[in-house]
Write an enzyme that holds these catalytic residues in place. Structure first.
Site, PDB file in Angstrom:
ATOM      1  N   HIS A  74       0.848  -1.205   0.000  1.00 43.39           N
ATOM      2  CA  HIS A  74       0.000   0.000   0.000  1.00 43.39           C
ATOM      3  C   HIS A  74       0.880   1.251   0.000  1.00 43.39           C
ATOM      4  CE1 HIS A  74      -4.140  -1.654   1.416  1.00 43.39           C
ATOM      5  NE2 HIS A  74      -3.613  -2.362   0.446  1.00 43.39           N
ATOM      6  N   TYR A 202      -9.226   5.348   7.606  1.00 37.61           N
ATOM      7  CA  TYR A 202      -9.323   5.736   9.013  1.00 37.61           C
ATOM      8  C   TYR A 202     -10.406   6.804   9.104  1.00 37.61           C
ATOM      9  CZ  TYR A 202      -4.830   3.435  10.094  1.00 37.61           C
ATOM     10  OH  TYR A 202      -3.825   2.521  10.292  1.00 37.61           O
ATOM     11  N   PRO A 293      -3.712   0.535  19.220  1.00 40.34           N
ATOM     12  CA  PRO A 293      -3.484   0.014  17.867  1.00 40.34           C
ATOM     13  C   PRO A 293      -3.565   1.041  16.733  1.00 40.34           C
ATOM     14  CG  PRO A 293      -5.600  -0.731  18.722  1.00 40.34           C
ATOM     15  CD  PRO A 293      -4.900  -0.061  19.856  1.00 40.34           C
ATOM     16  N   LYS A 297       1.317  -0.103  15.126  1.00 43.83           N
ATOM     17  CA  LYS A 297       2.741  -0.090  15.470  1.00 43.83           C
ATOM     18  C   LYS A 297       3.234  -1.234  16.352  1.00 43.83           C
ATOM     19  CE  LYS A 297       3.831   3.301  13.047  1.00 43.83           C
ATOM     20  NZ  LYS A 297       4.409   2.855  11.774  1.00 43.83           N
ATOM     21  N   TYR A 383       4.069   6.741   9.954  1.00 39.93           N
ATOM     22  CA  TYR A 383       3.246   5.572   9.589  1.00 39.93           C
ATOM     23  C   TYR A 383       4.082   4.516   8.884  1.00 39.93           C
ATOM     24  CZ  TYR A 383      -0.968   2.988   8.473  1.00 39.93           C
ATOM     25  OH  TYR A 383      -1.925   2.005   8.408  1.00 39.93           O
TER      26      TYR A 383
HETATM   27  P1  FAD Z   1       3.118 -11.523  21.596  1.00 41.08           P
HETATM   28  O1  FAD Z   1       2.673 -11.587  20.192  1.00 41.08           O
HETATM   29  O2  FAD Z   1       2.100 -11.286  22.644  1.00 41.08           O
HETATM   30  O3  FAD Z   1       3.877 -12.901  21.883  1.00 41.08           O
HETATM   31  C1  FAD Z   1       4.200 -13.311  23.180  1.00 41.08           C
HETATM   32  C2  FAD Z   1       4.225 -14.825  23.204  1.00 41.08           C
HETATM   33  O4  FAD Z   1       4.641 -15.267  24.487  1.00 41.08           O
HETATM   34  C3  FAD Z   1       2.849 -15.434  22.984  1.00 41.08           C
HETATM   35  O5  FAD Z   1       2.911 -16.415  21.979  1.00 41.08           O
HETATM   36  C4  FAD Z   1       2.479 -16.010  24.336  1.00 41.08           C
HETATM   37  O6  FAD Z   1       1.643 -17.146  24.216  1.00 41.08           O
HETATM   38  C5  FAD Z   1       3.833 -16.336  24.908  1.00 41.08           C
HETATM   39  N1  FAD Z   1       3.881 -16.395  26.374  1.00 41.08           N
HETATM   40  C6  FAD Z   1       3.237 -15.610  27.268  1.00 41.08           C
HETATM   41  N2  FAD Z   1       3.563 -15.961  28.512  1.00 41.08           N
HETATM   42  C7  FAD Z   1       4.434 -17.001  28.405  1.00 41.08           C
HETATM   43  C8  FAD Z   1       5.116 -17.795  29.349  1.00 41.08           C
HETATM   44  N3  FAD Z   1       4.974 -17.609  30.678  1.00 41.08           N
HETATM   45  N4  FAD Z   1       5.935 -18.771  28.912  1.00 41.08           N
HETATM   46  C9  FAD Z   1       6.096 -18.972  27.571  1.00 41.08           C
HETATM   47  N5  FAD Z   1       5.459 -18.236  26.624  1.00 41.08           N
HETATM   48  C10 FAD Z   1       4.646 -17.274  27.040  1.00 41.08           C
HETATM   49  N6  FAD Z   1      -1.018  -4.322  16.846  1.00 41.08           N
HETATM   50  C11 FAD Z   1      -1.221  -3.636  15.753  1.00 41.08           C
HETATM   51  O7  FAD Z   1      -0.297  -2.959  15.298  1.00 41.08           O
HETATM   52  N7  FAD Z   1      -2.442  -3.673  15.110  1.00 41.08           N
HETATM   53  C12 FAD Z   1      -3.473  -4.441  15.571  1.00 41.08           C
HETATM   54  O8  FAD Z   1      -4.541  -4.469  14.972  1.00 41.08           O
HETATM   55  C13 FAD Z   1      -3.287  -5.159  16.730  1.00 41.08           C
HETATM   56  N8  FAD Z   1      -4.283  -5.920  17.232  1.00 41.08           N
HETATM   57  C14 FAD Z   1      -4.054  -6.590  18.397  1.00 41.08           C
HETATM   58  C15 FAD Z   1      -5.079  -7.353  18.963  1.00 41.08           C
HETATM   59  C16 FAD Z   1      -4.891  -8.029  20.171  1.00 41.08           C
HETATM   60  C17 FAD Z   1      -6.025  -8.830  20.777  1.00 41.08           C
HETATM   61  C18 FAD Z   1      -3.642  -7.931  20.836  1.00 41.08           C
HETATM   62  C19 FAD Z   1      -3.417  -8.625  22.154  1.00 41.08           C
HETATM   63  C20 FAD Z   1      -2.618  -7.186  20.245  1.00 41.08           C
HETATM   64  C21 FAD Z   1      -2.807  -6.519  19.044  1.00 41.08           C
HETATM   65  N9  FAD Z   1      -1.791  -5.760  18.463  1.00 41.08           N
HETATM   66  C22 FAD Z   1      -2.013  -5.082  17.340  1.00 41.08           C
HETATM   67  C23 FAD Z   1      -0.464  -5.688  19.021  1.00 41.08           C
HETATM   68  C24 FAD Z   1       0.490  -6.679  18.341  1.00 41.08           C
HETATM   69  O9  FAD Z   1      -0.204  -7.827  17.943  1.00 41.08           O
HETATM   70  C25 FAD Z   1       1.582  -6.951  19.343  1.00 41.08           C
HETATM   71  O10 FAD Z   1       2.274  -5.733  19.548  1.00 41.08           O
HETATM   72  C26 FAD Z   1       2.556  -8.061  18.933  1.00 41.08           C
HETATM   73  O11 FAD Z   1       1.922  -9.312  18.978  1.00 41.08           O
HETATM   74  C27 FAD Z   1       3.776  -8.052  19.846  1.00 41.08           C
HETATM   75  O12 FAD Z   1       4.568  -9.178  19.609  1.00 41.08           O
HETATM   76  P2  FAD Z   1       5.353  -9.867  20.789  1.00 41.08           P
HETATM   77  O13 FAD Z   1       6.097 -10.993  20.146  1.00 41.08           O
HETATM   78  O14 FAD Z   1       6.085  -8.861  21.560  1.00 41.08           O
HETATM   79  O15 FAD Z   1       4.243 -10.436  21.797  1.00 41.08           O
HETATM   80  C1  DHB Z   2      -4.872  -2.808  11.170  1.00 42.14           C
HETATM   81  C2  DHB Z   2      -4.720  -2.542  12.500  1.00 42.14           C
HETATM   82  C3  DHB Z   2      -4.402  -1.263  12.894  1.00 42.14           C
HETATM   83  O1  DHB Z   2      -4.232  -0.994  14.192  1.00 42.14           O
HETATM   84  C4  DHB Z   2      -4.234  -0.254  11.980  1.00 42.14           C
HETATM   85  O2  DHB Z   2      -3.942   0.994  12.402  1.00 42.14           O
HETATM   86  C5  DHB Z   2      -4.360  -0.528  10.652  1.00 42.14           C
HETATM   87  C6  DHB Z   2      -4.690  -1.823  10.248  1.00 42.14           C
HETATM   88  C7  DHB Z   2      -5.220  -4.165  10.741  1.00 42.14           C
HETATM   89  O3  DHB Z   2      -5.399  -5.038  11.601  1.00 42.14           O
HETATM   90  O4  DHB Z   2      -5.327  -4.403   9.521  1.00 42.14           O
END
Ligand code: FAD
Ligand code: DHB
Length: 389
Positions: A74, A202, A293, A297, A383
């Protein structure tokens, strides 16, 4: 049983899996411990917008093929308010774009890479505890399939998300927490419907924020601002589509509904824990910080952290500890800029019940961002992604 590795990585989300892949390229051994099953982590629906730096990291570790085949590039996005659409042209303003590709697909690609290389990924582990973090010989204990294991290592990488055990293992007086809650959440859906716009929309509306995004030419991803305690049972499909159509309305726009295949409520929070290191424990991703969200980011921040961490660990094992000593400060400089941007985008686009004056200021800011090249460039360069350091 006692195992030994150089880096024990807690969590197989984007941060943990990417760190493992980057370390492998530097010849550094790691064991990844994950509480959930492979099926669970490969189907957990979350983010979907990748910055160029995240795309580059996938390529660097050799996991980018499916992303390039199925991801959507995009070059801009639409801001919509007062029923009018305003395109922010990322490519023209910054020379860069973003890639639409599901977080769970990225996780799938990184899991396949790791298992394909025969590298250790321990799934469905229980009772993970960390000890000796203030020494050069930390240990991670866990149970898997009824067997207790001690993992001896040089470093522990806390990549276990916001609710993990890593940040909690740091003594409270060694951490400073900064946080802000927002008085709303997002109701998110996935639907088998062709996206009604080629680019993300948005929308700021008096009824609340709405976002049109997508996962593929056949699958739409949409979000609605809702209350933090919203009851999903009160949102049958018809109500969701009617509300989305109202908030996204514009002259040149028709929303195409379709069967909703997934729905969830995402709370909105800003959170930073400082520093991102305690002794031999290094935090990365959601374990250290959360952004609301708006602006997409969270995933990109997590990948940026582990790019710095992998570089720092590689330098450490090559005899130079300086980058590792500077890891937390280097990350936090970027983290705080991204916290600022996510907070600002949230503030710009949502409905806040904070009075008429604040509302007029918000409309003026939307007007400014979409009519000034300087302001639009500021939005665009944040962005598409700020530099790693
Ligand atoms: P995570 O993806 O949370 O990974 C952590 C991992 O550690 C998981 O697999 C978990 O199961 C594991 N874990 C936890 N505790 C333990 C333990 N004690 N022992 C072993 N393993 C463990 N960001 C966006 O930019 N846009 C979005 O639309 C968006 N939607 C989201 C929706 C939801 C419901 C959530 C929760 C987050 C969302 N985010 C979004 C944020 C984004 O997904 C996260 O910032 C991203 O997943 C971060 O990655 P991470 O690897 O740091 O953590
Ligand atoms: C999506 C999530 C976001 O938080 C955003 O700003 C744009 C797109 C998505 O899940 O596609």
């Amino acid at each position: 049983m006692v195992l030994r590795t150089q880096v024990a990585i807690i969590g197989a989300g984007p941060a943990g899996l990417m760190l493992g892949a980057l370390l492998a390229r530097h010849g550094i051994d790691a064991v990844i411990l994950e509480a959930r099953s492979r099926d669970y982590i490969e189907h957990r629906i979350r983010a979907g917008v990748l910055e160029q730096g995240t795309v580059d990291a996938m390529d660097e570790v050799g996991a980018g093929a499916r992303m390039h085949a199925h991801g959507l590039v995009h070059d801009g996005a639409i801001l919509r308010f007062g029923g009018q659409s305003h395109r922010i042209d990322f490519r023209a303003l910054t020379g860069k774009g973003v890639m639409i590709y599901s977080q769970h697909e990225l996780v799938r690609d990184l899991v396949a890479l790791r298992l394909g290389a025969g590298a250790p990924l321990e799934l469905e582990v229980e009772d993970v505890t960390l000890s000796g973090l203030d020494t050069a010989h930390p240990e991670v204990r866990f149970r898997r399939a009824g067997h207790d294991t001690v993992l001896a290592c040089d470093f522990v990488a806390g990549c276990d998300g916001f609710h993990g055990v890593s940040r909690a293992a740091i003594p409270a007086d060694q951490l400073r927490i900064f946080e802000r809650d927002y008085p709303f959440a997002w109701l998110g859906i996935l639907a088998n419907a062709a996206p009604s716009s080629h680019e993300l929309v948005y929308a700021h509306h008096d009824r609340g924020f709405a976002l049109l995004s997508m996962r593929s030419p056949e699958v739409s991803r949409l979000y609605l601002q809702c209350t933090p305690d919203e009851d999903l049972a009160r949102w049958p499909d018809d109500r969701i589509w009617t509300e989305l159509a109202q908030r996204l309305a514009a002259d040149d726009f028709t929303l195409t509904p379709g069967p909703i295949t997934q729905r969830s409520i995402t709370p909105m929070r800003s959170f930073v824990a400082e520093p991102m290191r305690y002794g031999t424990l290094l935090l990365a991703g959601d374990a250290a910080h959360i952004v609301p969200p708006t602006g997409a980011k969270g995933l990109n921040l997590a990948i940026a952290d582990v790019r710095l961490l992998a570089e720092a660990l590689a330098a450490f094992y090559a005899g130079d500890p300086a980058l590792l000593d500077g890891y937390s400060a280097a990350c936090l400089r970027r983290v705080w800029k991204v916290e600022r941007f996510s907070w600002w985008m949230t503030r710009l686009l949502h409905r806040f019940d904070d009075g008429d004056f604040a509302h007029r200021i918000q409309r003026a800011e939307l007007d400014y961002v979409t009519s000034s090249a300087a302001a639009a460039t500021t939005l665009a360069e944040n962005y598409v992604g700020l530099p790693l350091r």
